[in-house]
Write a protein that holds these residues in place. Structure first.
Motif, short mmCIF file in Angstrom:
data_model
loop_
_atom_site.label_atom_id
_atom_site.label_comp_id
_atom_site.label_asym_id
_atom_site.label_seq_id
_atom_site.Cartn_x
_atom_site.Cartn_y
_atom_site.Cartn_z
N PHE A 70 70.30 -15.55 52.75
CA PHE A 70 69.77 -14.40 53.49
C PHE A 70 70.27 -14.51 54.93
CE2 PHE A 70 66.77 -16.74 56.07
CZ PHE A 70 66.63 -17.91 55.35
N GLY A 71 70.03 -13.47 55.71
CA GLY A 71 70.50 -13.49 57.09
C GLY A 71 69.40 -13.17 58.09
N VAL A 72 69.66 -13.52 59.35
CA VAL A 72 68.76 -13.18 60.45
C VAL A 72 69.60 -12.57 61.57
CG1 VAL A 72 67.07 -14.05 62.12
CG2 VAL A 72 67.22 -15.10 59.86
N ASN A 73 69.07 -11.51 62.18
CA ASN A 73 69.82 -10.77 63.21
C ASN A 73 69.07 -10.81 64.54
OD1 ASN A 73 69.72 -7.84 64.59
ND2 ASN A 73 71.78 -8.18 63.85
N LEU A 74 69.86 -10.92 65.63
CA LEU A 74 69.29 -10.85 66.99
C LEU A 74 70.10 -9.91 67.87
CD1 LEU A 74 68.56 -14.62 67.81
CD2 LEU A 74 66.88 -12.85 67.27
N PHE A 75 69.48 -9.43 68.93
CA PHE A 75 70.20 -8.68 69.97
C PHE A 75 70.87 -9.71 70.89
CE2 PHE A 75 66.79 -5.03 70.07
CZ PHE A 75 67.18 -4.65 68.80
N PRO A 117 64.98 -12.58 75.78
CA PRO A 117 64.37 -13.54 74.85
C PRO A 117 65.41 -14.31 74.03
CG PRO A 117 64.25 -11.33 73.93
CD PRO A 117 64.90 -11.19 75.28
N ALA A 118 66.69 -13.89 74.10
CA ALA A 118 67.69 -14.44 73.16
C ALA A 118 67.87 -15.96 73.24
CB ALA A 118 69.03 -13.73 73.34
N PRO A 119 67.96 -16.57 74.45
CA PRO A 119 68.21 -18.03 74.45
C PRO A 119 67.18 -18.81 73.64
CG PRO A 119 68.56 -17.13 76.65
CD PRO A 119 67.99 -16.00 75.82
N LEU A 125 66.50 -20.18 65.72
CA LEU A 125 67.41 -19.93 64.59
C LEU A 125 68.20 -21.18 64.23
CD1 LEU A 125 69.30 -16.56 64.80
CD2 LEU A 125 67.69 -17.39 63.12
N LEU A 126 68.68 -21.87 65.28
CA LEU A 126 69.44 -23.09 65.03
C LEU A 126 68.58 -24.12 64.32
CD1 LEU A 126 71.42 -23.06 68.36
CD2 LEU A 126 72.47 -23.29 66.09
N ALA A 127 67.32 -24.21 64.74
CA ALA A 127 66.40 -25.16 64.11
C ALA A 127 66.17 -24.79 62.64
CB ALA A 127 65.09 -25.19 64.87
N ALA A 128 66.19 -23.49 62.35
CA ALA A 128 65.91 -23.03 60.98
C ALA A 128 67.14 -23.12 60.08
CB ALA A 128 65.38 -21.60 61.01
N ARG A 129 68.33 -23.37 60.66
CA ARG A 129 69.58 -23.50 59.89
C ARG A 129 69.69 -22.39 58.84
NH1 ARG A 129 71.53 -28.80 60.92
NH2 ARG A 129 73.03 -28.63 59.23
N VAL A 130 69.76 -21.15 59.32
CA VAL A 130 69.80 -20.02 58.38
C VAL A 130 71.21 -19.86 57.81
CG1 VAL A 130 67.87 -18.81 59.43
CG2 VAL A 130 70.17 -18.35 60.27
N PRO A 142 80.05 -18.91 73.41
CA PRO A 142 80.83 -19.82 72.54
C PRO A 142 80.08 -21.07 72.10
CG PRO A 142 82.18 -19.04 74.38
CD PRO A 142 80.80 -18.51 74.61
N ASP A 143 79.27 -21.65 73.00
CA ASP A 143 78.58 -22.89 72.59
C ASP A 143 77.54 -22.61 71.49
OD1 ASP A 143 77.17 -21.50 74.72
OD2 ASP A 143 75.72 -23.15 74.68
N ILE A 144 76.91 -21.43 71.55
CA ILE A 144 75.92 -21.09 70.50
C ILE A 144 76.65 -20.84 69.18
CG2 ILE A 144 74.19 -19.38 69.78
CD1 ILE A 144 73.14 -20.86 72.11
N VAL A 145 77.78 -20.12 69.25
CA VAL A 145 78.56 -19.85 68.03
C VAL A 145 78.99 -21.18 67.41
CG1 VAL A 145 80.66 -18.78 67.10
CG2 VAL A 145 79.35 -17.61 68.89
N ALA A 146 79.48 -22.09 68.25
CA ALA A 146 79.94 -23.39 67.74
C ALA A 146 78.78 -24.14 67.07
CB ALA A 146 80.53 -24.21 68.88
N ARG A 147 77.61 -24.11 67.70
CA ARG A 147 76.46 -24.82 67.11
C ARG A 147 76.03 -24.18 65.79
NH1 ARG A 147 72.05 -24.98 71.58
NH2 ARG A 147 70.86 -26.18 70.06
N MET A 148 76.09 -22.84 65.73
CA MET A 148 75.71 -22.17 64.48
C MET A 148 76.66 -22.57 63.36
SD MET A 148 74.46 -18.36 65.26
CE MET A 148 72.96 -18.09 66.19
N LYS A 149 77.95 -22.53 63.69
CA LYS A 149 78.93 -22.87 62.66
C LYS A 149 78.79 -24.33 62.22
CE LYS A 149 82.22 -19.30 63.47
NZ LYS A 149 83.62 -18.94 63.27
N ALA A 150 78.49 -25.20 63.18
CA ALA A 150 78.30 -26.61 62.84
C ALA A 150 77.09 -26.77 61.91
CB ALA A 150 78.11 -27.43 64.11
#
Ligand SMILES: Cc1cc2nc3c(=O)[nH]c(=O)nc-3n(C[C@H](O)[C@H](O)[C@H](O)COP(=O)(O)O)c2cc1C
Length: 359
Positions: A70-75, A117-119, A125-130, A142-150
């Motif tokens: 499933f997915g999760v979306n943010l602004f 509220p995004a940060p 989200l990162l904690a939930a590893r969606v 970029p650092d958030i994208v990198a952490r998500m992909k990791a």
């Protein structure tokens, strides 16, 4: 399915290239997302208005209901002007005061400055590893994208122009949601003037599919199997349907809102800043028309905070004249059923459409 759709489904571990578009503000409940994922599509939570704790709870609720992706979306954006209190025009306060009175609310107050509220939401989200993340109004740093992909998350960005799609691909998006002008809800536009980024899906989709290497997810006005097959022909690897799922039983908007969609025709939606200060497509109602005529709409996020008490009270009362009735131009084709049933119907219609084309 064609090769692009097969690859997309295989990458995400889903059976059908059908995404239930994220819908913040109550539409995309954990129950809706889980039902769509269970039926072989990709369910989505619109989490933009949730606190970090609520995001954790909503994700846990989806996981309780399904083991499927499933997915999760943010602004990601829109708060550039936040921090400074935006002045609210007296005409807007006077207009809201009338609508507050009709709902039995005290007079409105100019909201205090809104912070982004995004940060904190990203950390939740990162904690939930969606499995899947998508953004609108821009793309994470970029650092958030990198952490998500990791963390193994598949990252999707929303584009309303080819240029935006190219920027998202260059920033590392794994797929791009092409949002046509027909789409319900907020415009994802982040790199073009809003009024020039109203590109119909028929024009946007093939041009974007030609311009980027990553899969493109088509959205805007797709309501049935015909629309899905047409999107496939135009180069989409998958489709995302918002309005079609919003009238499903599991969607969290008031019944009166669903009825308004089921009764609406294609010429009854418009683009407006009336409710949030950012352009969004919804069904015309009394507050929308009066706010547009006032010429006193504040920018996002001030207007959004300002109209929140009215929208919340209207939702409770089922008052469709004071509620943001986000919906796409495909409203006439909306059908009320359970999400799993809609998924079954869509899959059957895809086959029928293919057969009709081949005949
Ligand atoms: C009620 C509603 C809420 C929406 N909220 C979001 C959101 O939170 N995030 C987002 O990326 N898109 C949001 N959208 C846009 C959808 O992702 C998608 O682009 C759109 O629904 C597609 O058009 P359609 O409604 O004609 O199917 C919303 C759409 C609707 C109808």
């Amino acid at each position: 399915m064609n090769a692009k759709s097969r690859a997309f489904c295989a990458r995400l571990g889903i059976a059908h290239p059908i995404v239930q578009a994220p819908m913040a503000g109550g539409g995309s409940t954990p129950a809706l997302a889980a039902e769509v994922s269970e039926a072989g599509g990709l369910g989505f939570l619109g989490a933009a208005y949730l606190t970090p704790a609520q995001i954790g709870e909503a994700v846990a609720e989806v996981r309780k209901r399904t083991r499927k992706p499933f997915g999760v979306n943010l602004f990601c954006g829109g708060f550039e002007r936040a921090g400074a209190a935006e002045p609210v025009a007296p005409a807007m306060l006077a207009l809201l005061a009338r609508h507050h009175a009709a709902l039995g609310l005290p007079p409105p107050e100019a909201p205090s400055p809104q912070s982004d509220p995004a940060p904190a939401q990203f950390e939740a989200l990162l904690a939930a590893r969606v499995p899947v993340f998508s953004s609108t109004f821009g793309f994470p740093a970029p650092d958030i994208v990198a952490r998500m992909k990791a963390a193994g998350t598949f990252v999707i960005g929303t584009a309303t122009t080819v240029e935006e799609g190219k920027r998202l691909a260059a920033a590392g998006a794994d797929a791009i949601q092409a949002q046509g002008a027909e789409a319900g809800g907020h415009r994802g536009t982040f790199a073009a003037p809003f009024e020039r980024a109203m590109i119909g899906l028929m024009a946007l989709l093939p041009a974007l599919a030609d311009a980027v290497e990553v899969p493109v997810i088509a959205s805007g006005g797709i309501m049935d199997g015909r629309g899905i097959v047409a999107a496939e022909a135009l180069g989409a690897a998958a489709v995302a349907l918002g309005t079609a799922f919003l009238v499903c039983e599991e969607a969290g908007v008031p019944d009166a809102y669903k009825t308004a969609i089921l009764r609406a025709a294609e010429d009854e939606t418009t683009l407006t800043r009336a409710f949030s200060g950012r352009p969004a497509r919804g069904i015309v109602n009394a507050f929308l028309e009066e706010a547009e005529a006032s010429g006193a709409i504040a920018p996002f996020p001030t207007q959004n905070a300002l109209t929140r008490p009215m929208r919340n009270a209207a939702a409770k009362a089922g008052d469709v004249e004071r509620l943001s009735l986000w919906a796409g131009q495909g409203v006439r084709l909306a059908r009320r059923m359970k999400a799993a049933e809609l998924m079954r119907v869509l899959v059957k219609e895809i086959e029928e459409s293919r057969r009709a084309l081949a005949s």
